[in-house]
Motif scaffolding. Structure first.
Motif, short mmCIF file in Angstrom:
data_model
loop_
_atom_site.label_atom_id
_atom_site.label_comp_id
_atom_site.label_asym_id
_atom_site.label_seq_id
_atom_site.Cartn_x
_atom_site.Cartn_y
_atom_site.Cartn_z
N GLY A 92 -0.60 0.87 0.48
CA GLY A 92 -0.63 1.81 -0.74
C GLY A 92 0.35 2.78 -0.60
N THR A 93 0.73 3.29 0.51
CA THR A 93 1.99 4.16 0.85
C THR A 93 3.39 3.53 0.14
N LEU A 144 2.11 2.48 -4.24
CA LEU A 144 1.70 3.28 -5.02
C LEU A 144 2.61 4.65 -5.32
N ARG A 165 1.41 7.96 -10.56
CA ARG A 165 0.27 8.00 -10.90
C ARG A 165 -0.43 6.72 -11.58
N TRP A 216 -1.40 4.34 -9.01
CA TRP A 216 -2.70 4.87 -8.50
C TRP A 216 -3.92 4.63 -9.42
N ALA A 227 -0.28 -3.18 -7.05
CA ALA A 227 -1.01 -2.00 -7.21
C ALA A 227 -2.52 -2.61 -7.30
#
Length: 393
Positions: free
Chosen positions: A141-142, A145, A148, A151, A330
């Motif tokens: 995820g780091t 993503l 926004r 995410w 994502a």
């Protein structure tokens, strides 16, 4: 002054195969350690290609689905001896892990699973694997993503997966939405279409799952399960977990507990982590099932390099493709997170001592967050097994 690009030494096909077979026997520690090992030997010491070309190649492999270290070996084998060289290099790199996993799966299925004395040991291991997957979600995820919208796409994918929406709907929708982010009307239309489609298929999916669960673990079904995982492995081998789990555990061919045991064993062997598919295939369908799911899992890693060898770098430099793949990646993060929650709930129901279970999980989370090195995962799995035996969670 023209810089001369380095080239591989003259190797016979047998020498090339044995070179990468040796890498396979030493491939502990996950993709970072495996890539570093190959780079040290073939780029820095033997100068098969330049460091700059290796870095570009690695960037390409990180965008494509499949285990990066394996794809790098296939590509470097092709640099040395063409497509047959790529095939032999890839086979050499994966064979040690495949054979070792077959042995581990045989021991597990025929001698270990069902033994009451081993139940707390493997429950401790399964709790630790949840911590390892949690760390993977955080790391992936780091990396993926970055804004926004990504995410939001990950969160929507998580919710959709928990609601039982087939995985391909959020993946396709996320890729299209992120591709058309500069055109809000188009992106909104894609979102609405995805929601409508999810509702339409929601009534069909349970019946399809019931039919699949009643079927046998056939060779073709296991091959497709592996192929699905291989094609959708974005951002690391952990992204294959949801798809292989859906097509094996979801059909009743093995339990979530056994599936987690396979992931744990894969982290201890010298192999790409996706070798856990071999374990799932063996438990579900014996030796033919293990071969079928493994072929499916690794086929994309061979195919992308061997078919698109000359065009690979040019294809992935397309900005539109970058955005589509970023959106898909994502969504994959959301799918993995949802799978982690589902596995966590199933495992928690089997824990008889919540305090012991929480203690093992907290210790495992601390270990994966604070410790680094190729021996962390094997040491953690062994330590969690000992903790399970002592604490009986």
């Amino acid at each position: 002054m023209t810089t001369v690009e380095p080239s591989p030494p003259q190797l016979s096909l047998l020498q090339l195969f044995l070179r990468f077979l040796r890498f396979g026997f030493l491939a502990f520690g996950g993709p970072v350690a495996q890539i570093a090992m190959v780079k040290q030997a073939l780029v820095e010491e033997e100068r098969w290609i330049s460091p700059a070309r290796f870095n570009r190649l690695l960037a390409v492999m990180q965008i494509l689905p499949g285990p990066e270290a394996h794809e790098l070996c296939v590509h470097l084998g092709m640099v040395a001896r063409g497509r047959i060289g790529g095939l032999l290099a890839g086979l050499g790199f994966m064979l040690p892990g495949f054979v070792l996993m077959l042995g581990a799966a045989w021991l597990y299925k025929d001698w270990i699973v069902g033994n009451p004395a081993m139940a707390p040991v493997f429950l401790g291991v399964q709790i630790a694997v949840l911590a390892i997957i949690l760390r993977a979600v955080q790391r992936i995820g780091t990396h993926i993503l970055e804004d926004r919208l990504l995410w939001l796409l990950a969160a929507a994918s998580l919710g959709a997966t928990l609601a039982g929406v087939p995985f391909w709907i959020p993946l396709i929708a996320a890729g299209l939405i992120y591709s058309f982010a500069a055109r809000p009307a188009v992106a909104a239309a894609v979102f609405v279409a995805a929601v409508v489609l999810a509702f339409l298929v929601s009534g069909v999916a349970p019946a399809a799952k019931a039919h699949a669960a009643a079927s046998e673990a056939g060779i073709l079904a296991l091959f497709i399960a592996g192929l699905k995982g291989g094609l959708l492995t974005f951002g690391g081998a952990y992204t294959a977990i949801p798809y292989v789990r859906t097509d094996t555990v979801g059909r009743g061919w093995l339990s979530d507990a056994s599936f987690l045991d396979g992931v744990a064993l894969a982290g201890m062997l010298p192999a790409p982590l996706v070798i856990f598919a071999t374990f799932a295939g063996y438990v579900a369908g014996g030796l033919p099932g293990a071969v079928a799911i493994t072929v499916g899992m690794f086929l994309p890693a061979f195919a992308f390099s061997m078919i698109f060898f000359e065009r690979l770098e040019a294809i992935v430099e397309n900005p539109a493709l970058h955005r589509a793949l970023a959106g898909v990646a994502a969504a994959v993060v959301g799918v993995i997170a949802a799978t982690l929650l589902q596995l966590g709930c199933v495992t928690a129901l089997r824990v008889s001592s919540p305090i012991a279970g929480i203690a093992i999980f907290a210790g495992a989370v601390a270990a994966v967050m604070l410790l680094k090195g190729k021996w962390v995962a094997p040491a953690l799995v062994i330590g969690a097994g000992v903790a399970g035996w002592l604490l009986n969670p």
